[in-house]
Structures are given as structure tokens and as C-alpha cells.
Design a protein around this motif. Sequence first.
Motif, PDB file in Angstrom:
ATOM      1  N   VAL A  13       0.835  -1.198   0.000  1.00  0.00           N
ATOM      2  CA  VAL A  13       0.000   0.000   0.000  1.00  0.00           C
ATOM      3  C   VAL A  13       0.870   1.247   0.000  1.00  0.00           C
ATOM      4  O   VAL A  13       1.752   1.397   0.837  1.00  0.00           O
ATOM      5  CB  VAL A  13      -0.920   0.020   1.249  1.00  0.00           C
ATOM      6  CG1 VAL A  13      -1.770   1.280   1.271  1.00  0.00           C
ATOM      7  CG2 VAL A  13      -1.776  -1.224   1.294  1.00  0.00           C
ATOM      8  N   ARG A  17       0.568   4.922  -5.323  1.00  0.00           N
ATOM      9  CA  ARG A  17       0.430   3.675  -6.082  1.00  0.00           C
ATOM     10  C   ARG A  17       0.345   2.503  -5.112  1.00  0.00           C
ATOM     11  O   ARG A  17       0.894   2.546  -4.024  1.00  0.00           O
ATOM     12  CB  ARG A  17       1.650   3.460  -6.983  1.00  0.00           C
ATOM     13  CG  ARG A  17       1.794   4.458  -8.089  1.00  0.00           C
ATOM     14  CD  ARG A  17       3.107   4.270  -8.841  1.00  0.00           C
ATOM     15  NE  ARG A  17       4.274   4.311  -7.956  1.00  0.00           N
ATOM     16  CZ  ARG A  17       4.886   5.426  -7.572  1.00  0.00           C
ATOM     17  NH1 ARG A  17       4.458   6.583  -7.995  1.00  0.00           N
ATOM     18  NH2 ARG A  17       5.934   5.376  -6.769  1.00  0.00           N
ATOM     19  N   VAL A  18      -0.325   1.435  -5.584  1.00  0.00           N
ATOM     20  CA  VAL A  18      -0.430   0.202  -4.813  1.00  0.00           C
ATOM     21  C   VAL A  18       0.134  -0.917  -5.680  1.00  0.00           C
ATOM     22  O   VAL A  18      -0.331  -1.141  -6.795  1.00  0.00           O
ATOM     23  CB  VAL A  18      -1.903  -0.089  -4.436  1.00  0.00           C
ATOM     24  CG1 VAL A  18      -2.029  -1.435  -3.746  1.00  0.00           C
ATOM     25  CG2 VAL A  18      -2.451   1.035  -3.554  1.00  0.00           C
ATOM     26  N   THR A  35       0.691  -2.515 -11.009  1.00  0.00           N
ATOM     27  CA  THR A  35       0.686  -1.334 -10.151  1.00  0.00           C
ATOM     28  C   THR A  35      -0.641  -0.629 -10.391  1.00  0.00           C
ATOM     29  O   THR A  35      -1.007  -0.349 -11.535  1.00  0.00           O
ATOM     30  CB  THR A  35       1.852  -0.384 -10.481  1.00  0.00           C
ATOM     31  OG1 THR A  35       3.083  -1.092 -10.283  1.00  0.00           O
ATOM     32  CG2 THR A  35       1.834   0.843  -9.597  1.00  0.00           C
ATOM     33  N   VAL A  36      -1.366  -0.374  -9.307  1.00  0.00           N
ATOM     34  CA  VAL A  36      -2.696   0.219  -9.387  1.00  0.00           C
ATOM     35  C   VAL A  36      -2.637   1.618  -8.775  1.00  0.00           C
ATOM     36  O   VAL A  36      -2.092   1.783  -7.684  1.00  0.00           O
ATOM     37  CB  VAL A  36      -3.722  -0.648  -8.601  1.00  0.00           C
ATOM     38  CG1 VAL A  36      -5.115  -0.055  -8.679  1.00  0.00           C
ATOM     39  CG2 VAL A  36      -3.701  -2.085  -9.098  1.00  0.00           C
ATOM     40  N   PRO A  37      -3.177   2.627  -9.472  1.00  0.00           N
ATOM     41  CA  PRO A  37      -3.217   3.962  -8.863  1.00  0.00           C
ATOM     42  C   PRO A  37      -4.017   3.932  -7.559  1.00  0.00           C
ATOM     43  O   PRO A  37      -5.048   3.279  -7.475  1.00  0.00           O
ATOM     44  CB  PRO A  37      -3.926   4.829  -9.906  1.00  0.00           C
ATOM     45  CG  PRO A  37      -3.826   4.067 -11.192  1.00  0.00           C
ATOM     46  CD  PRO A  37      -3.774   2.616 -10.809  1.00  0.00           C
ATOM     47  N   ALA A  38      -3.518   4.622  -6.543  1.00  0.00           N
ATOM     48  CA  ALA A  38      -4.197   4.667  -5.239  1.00  0.00           C
ATOM     49  C   ALA A  38      -5.291   5.725  -5.290  1.00  0.00           C
ATOM     50  O   ALA A  38      -5.227   6.750  -4.629  1.00  0.00           O
ATOM     51  CB  ALA A  38      -3.197   4.956  -4.127  1.00  0.00           C
ATOM     52  N   ASP A  39      -6.314   5.440  -6.093  1.00  0.00           N
ATOM     53  CA  ASP A  39      -7.433   6.377  -6.230  1.00  0.00           C
ATOM     54  C   ASP A  39      -8.729   5.656  -5.891  1.00  0.00           C
ATOM     55  O   ASP A  39      -8.702   4.571  -5.311  1.00  0.00           O
ATOM     56  CB  ASP A  39      -7.458   6.988  -7.639  1.00  0.00           C
ATOM     57  CG  ASP A  39      -7.600   5.950  -8.742  1.00  0.00           C
ATOM     58  OD1 ASP A  39      -8.039   4.805  -8.463  1.00  0.00           O
ATOM     59  OD2 ASP A  39      -7.272   6.271  -9.901  1.00  0.00           O
ATOM     60  N   VAL A  42      -9.115   1.778  -6.676  1.00  0.00           N
ATOM     61  CA  VAL A  42      -8.110   0.805  -6.240  1.00  0.00           C
ATOM     62  C   VAL A  42      -8.734  -0.467  -5.667  1.00  0.00           C
ATOM     63  O   VAL A  42      -8.290  -1.576  -5.983  1.00  0.00           O
ATOM     64  CB  VAL A  42      -7.098   1.433  -5.250  1.00  0.00           C
ATOM     65  CG1 VAL A  42      -7.756   1.806  -3.924  1.00  0.00           C
ATOM     66  CG2 VAL A  42      -5.904   0.511  -5.034  1.00  0.00           C
ATOM     67  N   ARG A  45     -10.332  -2.606  -8.454  1.00  0.00           N
ATOM     68  CA  ARG A  45      -9.333  -3.260  -9.315  1.00  0.00           C
ATOM     69  C   ARG A  45      -8.690  -4.449  -8.605  1.00  0.00           C
ATOM     70  O   ARG A  45      -8.497  -5.498  -9.217  1.00  0.00           O
ATOM     71  CB  ARG A  45      -8.259  -2.256  -9.761  1.00  0.00           C
ATOM     72  CG  ARG A  45      -7.208  -2.871 -10.660  1.00  0.00           C
ATOM     73  CD  ARG A  45      -7.826  -3.421 -11.950  1.00  0.00           C
ATOM     74  NE  ARG A  45      -6.846  -4.154 -12.719  1.00  0.00           N
ATOM     75  CZ  ARG A  45      -7.114  -5.248 -13.413  1.00  0.00           C
ATOM     76  NH1 ARG A  45      -8.344  -5.734 -13.475  1.00  0.00           N
ATOM     77  NH2 ARG A  45      -6.164  -5.864 -14.078  1.00  0.00           N
ATOM     78  N   ILE A  46      -8.355  -4.300  -7.343  1.00  0.00           N
ATOM     79  CA  ILE A  46      -7.752  -5.427  -6.630  1.00  0.00           C
ATOM     80  C   ILE A  46      -8.768  -6.562  -6.508  1.00  0.00           C
ATOM     81  O   ILE A  46      -8.406  -7.742  -6.647  1.00  0.00           O
ATOM     82  CB  ILE A  46      -7.198  -4.991  -5.261  1.00  0.00           C
ATOM     83  CG1 ILE A  46      -6.030  -4.015  -5.475  1.00  0.00           C
ATOM     84  CG2 ILE A  46      -6.751  -6.200  -4.450  1.00  0.00           C
ATOM     85  CD1 ILE A  46      -5.522  -3.372  -4.206  1.00  0.00           C
TER      86      ILE A  46
END
Length: 150
Positions: A13, A17-18, A35-39, A42, A45-46
Amino acid sequence: MTIRRGRRLGVDVGSVRVGVAVCDPDGLVATPLETVPADDGVFARIAELAVEVDAIEIVVGLPVSLNGRESHAAKAARAFAAQLKEHVGTVLVRLHDERMSTMSADSLLRSGGRSGRSRREVIDQAAATVILQDALDVERTRGTPPGETI
């Protein structure tokens, strides 16, 4: 010792970014995934990634200080894990001590010849990989799932 069969996601976390990693069905090797944007998207998407890989659990890194105390970052990781649990249905969510994971990931990338800029692009995935691999190794050694279930 034995390890439960099934794929898992590892999550590092960050505030921007995550990083997400995945392991094979036998729980032997963790590899970078995304890599997932921390928006706002998130958690969705996970959750999608968990469904795509048929994950049995998600291991979220808990950044504990070297002396074992939990800082602001650890509180943020706990809150993230709790929110993630609301999005993943029956998939288990665990917190796992991630001391030094980003430093280990950076060192691995540097030794692999990655430049500063290219390391920044994948450091979160690499840290998630370190977190997940450590969790797998702990479970294999102890024979019990690592960390704390949310």
C-alpha cells in the motif's frame, strides 16, 4: 511443513500507487502483477484481480517500525485492508509484517540493473512480491497462515 494450496495476492500500500503481486497455485513463488493507482478505483481493481486469479487470500503489507511499533503508515495499511475486505467478498485478507520490503525490493531491482526511473515504475510491484514471498515462506516454515486476519 505444508502450505495451503491456492493463489494469493500480495499488496504493498502506497499513498500514490499500490503494488500487487501474485503467486502460483502451489504457493511457491511470488511474482509482480500490476501497479494500481491509489485512487477511488483501487479496491475494485484489486477485487477484479482476485477474481481473475481465483485468489484464496490477499496479503497486505503492514509497515511496522524496526522496534515493532505501528506508525501512521501502519494505521493507513490497516484501514486499507479493512476497506479492501469490504470489496472482496469471501476472499481472506491478512496483514503481514512488511519491515524492510521496499528497501529489499529496491536493492533487488538495483542489483538487477534497473535505473532510478525504471525502478520507480515497478518498485511497488517488487515490494508486493517481497511481502507475498515472505508470507509464503513463513507459512511453509511454521505450517500456519502468517499475519493477522482482517
